[in-house]
Each structure stands twice: as structure tokens, then as C-alpha cells.
Design an enzyme around this catalytic site. Sequence first.
Site, mmCIF file in Angstrom:
data_model
loop_
_atom_site.group_PDB
_atom_site.id
_atom_site.type_symbol
_atom_site.label_atom_id
_atom_site.label_comp_id
_atom_site.label_asym_id
_atom_site.label_seq_id
_atom_site.Cartn_x
_atom_site.Cartn_y
_atom_site.Cartn_z
ATOM 1 C CG HIS A 1 -5.375 -3.017 0.119
ATOM 2 N ND1 HIS A 1 -4.513 -2.646 -0.893
ATOM 3 C CD2 HIS A 1 -5.209 -2.096 1.100
ATOM 4 C CE1 HIS A 1 -3.866 -1.545 -0.530
ATOM 5 N NE2 HIS A 1 -4.266 -1.185 0.664
ATOM 6 C CB SER B 1 -0.945 -0.054 1.208
ATOM 7 O OG SER B 1 -2.061 0.787 1.012
ATOM 8 C CD GLU C 1 -2.278 -3.250 -3.637
ATOM 9 O OE1 GLU C 1 -3.500 -3.394 -3.450
ATOM 10 O OE2 GLU C 1 -1.619 -2.379 -3.049
#
Lengths: 314, 314
Positions: B288, B107, B218
Site C-alpha cells: 500500500h 490488497s 505486504e
Amino acid sequence: MSTARNDLVLFSPSGIVARAAPVRKAARRLKAMGFDVRVDEAALLKQQRFAGDDDTRLAALHRIAGEAPAVALATRGGYGLSRLLDRLDWKAMQRSVEQGTAWVGYSDMTALHLAALAHGAAGAAQPGEGVRAGLWAGPMACDDFGRDDSDLGGDDVTQDTFSEAMSGELEAVGFRTEAGFDGLETSGRLWGGNLAIVQALLGTPHFPRVRGGVLFLEDVNEHPYRIERALLQLHQAGVLAQQKAIVLGAFTEYRKSPLDRGYNLKTVIAHLRSVCPAPILTGLPFGHVPVKVCLPVGRKVNLMVQGRDAFILW
Amino acid sequence: MSTARNDLVLFSPSGIVARAAPVRKAARRLKAMGFDVRVDEAALLKQQRFAGDDDTRLAALHRIAGEAPAVALATRGGYGLSRLLDRLDWKAMQRSVEQGTAWVGYSDMTALHLAALAHGAAGAAQPGEGVRAGLWAGPMACDDFGRDDSDLGGDDVTQDTFSEAMSGELEAVGFRTEAGFDGLETSGRLWGGNLAIVQALLGTPHFPRVRGGVLFLEDVNEHPYRIERALLQLHQAGVLAQQKAIVLGAFTEYRKSPLDRGYNLKTVIAHLRSVCPAPILTGLPFGHVPVKVCLPVGRKVNLMVQGRDAFILW
């Protein structure tokens, strides 16, 4: 209308028009304002979330560029122009501007405006020339002329400013800004639009390299941390420091988080000011809000502040 | 643990840790896995939405780089590293990697990983070397070791892969991909992470210029049209075509719109494949989501597909 031609074409370069009613209402309203309105044959098409597939929307843009109407007004934004930029005929766009066309819209239309600027298709109007032709960040049919919430179908200031701009009479916009910029006076090329789109062009051949410009920005549905991240990217890319000024419009409709704990748009701007040497003004009436002015993208403008009154003049 | 050192520091480079309990739980779990765990003194600080102010989080990164623990594991992501990149001491980061530190997270940690790669602070491990040191896209303490929903506090595959990676034993990850890539065999530098962060680095000095690489991506909470817009930006910037392969992980937790009308992640990928010459694989267990592998960012890897079984080996 002070110009001879007043034909206006409504077109859909991006997202689908879910209901035709707002387009019809906008057409009626624009006719009442004196425009000779036509809805492009592809404006109401639907393919997935787009107003027709890529080939169709691209053909519509090229068709309208070929027709070179006085005004090419987008029905709405959404998402879709990013898919067309690599295939757009910028020479055709340039010719339409030379023949007098004003390309008007905001939000996703920022992609068309800034890519046109990057590819030299913005026209060459100079300060003082009262022309309509070129790229205009301004209203869109469904949002600003097609709403049900008033008899006029939109906001008076927005419509009057649009009318003036499209007659070549608009020479400046004024707004109330924060204290602290009294006496600021600068000039440069006006450019910008939707922040997410400006961000999404960075690093591509469709991003205009404007130095010494006046950059205006707005956005919707973006949390302040995302606004800050995009602005920091522009800063780290050297874009912000190259500008004479940054002028912020409306940043609206985001959802706060319980984790913010005092972090907000105000602290974002304060942080940006702490790292960026260019003056960052707020209060521009532009964005995903009813009251929006028209701004000539690519034009050389003067930016002046007297007390808390700011003016962008061309 | 096959390596002599097994000290692990938990730190917070980005968003605030709202509750200390998941950090404590993660610390217990990581101790049970054999790590000598320490929580950095600033990891639980709070300033607005950040885990301490910029100076504090920057000082924490420099302090940990100076200590050079075996593992520097982020507690969580959020937003915050973008603010620090211009001020980070990349030489100190580089020294910590040379002394054996693995910097692990995903992230927002993508910003640290890719900027470190851009500034030459990724270490210099070659294929076949069983080392732990470097930049690892992998789990984070709160998300993957601190949850309440199982006795283990997370997913077994995630924890086992992490354990192997941190002992220097992990040499490959495998996953099930779509049909159509049987026989694909290529190699290149592995890089990537969170798409929004990759996008937010583009055009800045913190974006690594990787040619002939294997790019993995992602994201979370992004509607497919935003994923497409970011991927198209990377495409238009020339980044995608320069890669040997693009490997997509999980794109999760977005809200569909009634305007989508059949537009979805699948049509996004189909569109990307129609414009981008590099193979675009799907199915990487990363993002995630509970099950995530560890991926050595900046390492030269081999990518192989046999039938529908894909392998990334280093």
C-alpha cells in the site's frame, strides 16, 4: 470454597503488565474471595511488549503446570502465546489438569485453551461431574479483579460466576438471546474464545478438530468486515457447518467507517446465517466486557433455548 | 503496446468507489498510456460498503471473464471478494486467461489471485514467454492512476512497470534488499499478496498449495504483532518452510503502542528468521505504497541476489 485446595497462581503468558497495582489489587480481591493467592515470580517481567522473553514465559507455564495449583489465572492477554505453542509441553499441561488445575482466562488465553484441546490436554470431565479442573474461558486478574472503578474491583456477576466455577459448583450459564431459536436443544463439545485467535490457529497443528461442537466467539477492536472475513474463513474451511451451534458473545470497541452505509454487525450475522446451516445465536455474556461468565472449554454441554432464554449446561 | 489488443476494463470486485472522479481520472490516464479503456457497468454501484451486492459483483466478474479483455484492472480493494469465492466460476476465469486476459490488482484482489491459483485458473505461462495473460499483483485504478497529487495521477515507476507488464515486455523486477543474502539463487512459483488475505484463505479450499515457491507479502494498518501472528500461523501451518524464499514488501500505516518498548517490524522479522528455515528477504517495492511493481502470480520465477541487489526474473 467447597474443594479442599484453593491455591491460585497469577501468571502472565502474553503481554506485559504495565503497572503492578492492578495485579496487587486483584490479589487482594481474590484473597478476600477465599483463594490462597500467589503471584508467579515471572508475572511482572518485561521484555519488549511481552511479560518476559519467550523462554521465561514458557518456563513459567511449565513451572505452574508442575505445581498444579487449583487455579492458574492469567493476569491479562495481549499477544504472546502464539510464540510458545510449538514448544509447550502438552503432557505437563495434561498432568496439571488431571491433578485438578483450572487454567482460566480469555483473549490471548484462547490460544492456550484451544491448543491444549488440540493436543489432548483438556482433561476428560463429563457432563454432570462437578469438577473445577480443566480449561476455563473466564475472567483475568487485571481486567476483572484489578480495576479501580469499584470497591470490589470488578463486576459482581463475573466474580460470583468465577467463584462458583472454581468451587466446582457452576453447572450452567444462562443468557438472553434473539427471538427465533425457541425450542432449540442440542449438545456437543464446547469450544472457542477470541475469534482472531481461533482464526490464527486454523490450518496449524494447534487447531482442535471439533465436530458436532458448540463454538463460542467474541472479539474486540475488529471492524465488522474483519469479523465477517474471519467467520467466512471458518465457514469456507468447513468448521462452522460441522458445529451443532455457534454462540456469539460480545464484539466491541471497533470504529465504524463512513463507507459502511448500513453495513454492521447485524448485517454480518445475517450474511453468515444465509450461508451457514448451523444455528448462530447471539447474546452470550462473554468477551472484552465487564460482565463475563465462565465457560468450560472442551466439556460436553447441552445448549437449550426456551423462548429467548438460552442455557448452556454441563 | 506491442500486443494487438489493448482493451482495458475497470471493475470493482470489493469495496464501494466513494467518488467517481478518481475512476474518471484513471480512465483518462490509462487512455493516454494507450489503452482502450472501458468502465464496467457495475463498477460504480453501491450497496452498504460494497460496490454492488454479491450477485452484482459476481455477475461483473463473470461478464468480464466472458469478454476476456486484454486487461481487467480493479478500481480499488477494500473487502468483498471473500464473499464471492465459493460461487466463482473458475473455469470461466481460466478461459479468460487462456484468451489473454491479465487480472490486475492488489490488497483484496489477492483473494481472486490466490483462489484462481488454487482452482487451476492461473494460466500456464512458463519462464521466458513474454506474455501478459494471467494474474498480476500490481496497481489499481483509484490508488495508482486516479490520485490528484500529480499531473500524471500516480507514480512513474508504477505506471511504467504496469505498461511494460501489460505489453508482455516485463521480464524481471529488481530491488534493494538487506545485506546477508549475497549469492542467493533459487527458483519457484511466485505467489502471495496481502498478508491478511493470505491468512484469511488458509485452511479453505481457496488456499493454493504451493511448495517450493517464492512467497511475497505486504500489508497495511496492521500492528507488527498482528503481522507476526499471521506469519507465525503460516509458519505453524507448514507454509513458510515449504517455500524457497519469502519476500516482504511494504508493511505500512500501523500505529505503534506505548507497550511496544522496542518491539517493531525489525524484531518481528528477526523472530521469524529464528524459527523459519527459508530465507526472508525485505525491500520488495510492493504494497500500500505509491511505488509498486507488477508481479506475475503463479509464474515460475528465478530469485537472485547480488550484493544487496535482488532480482525476480521470469
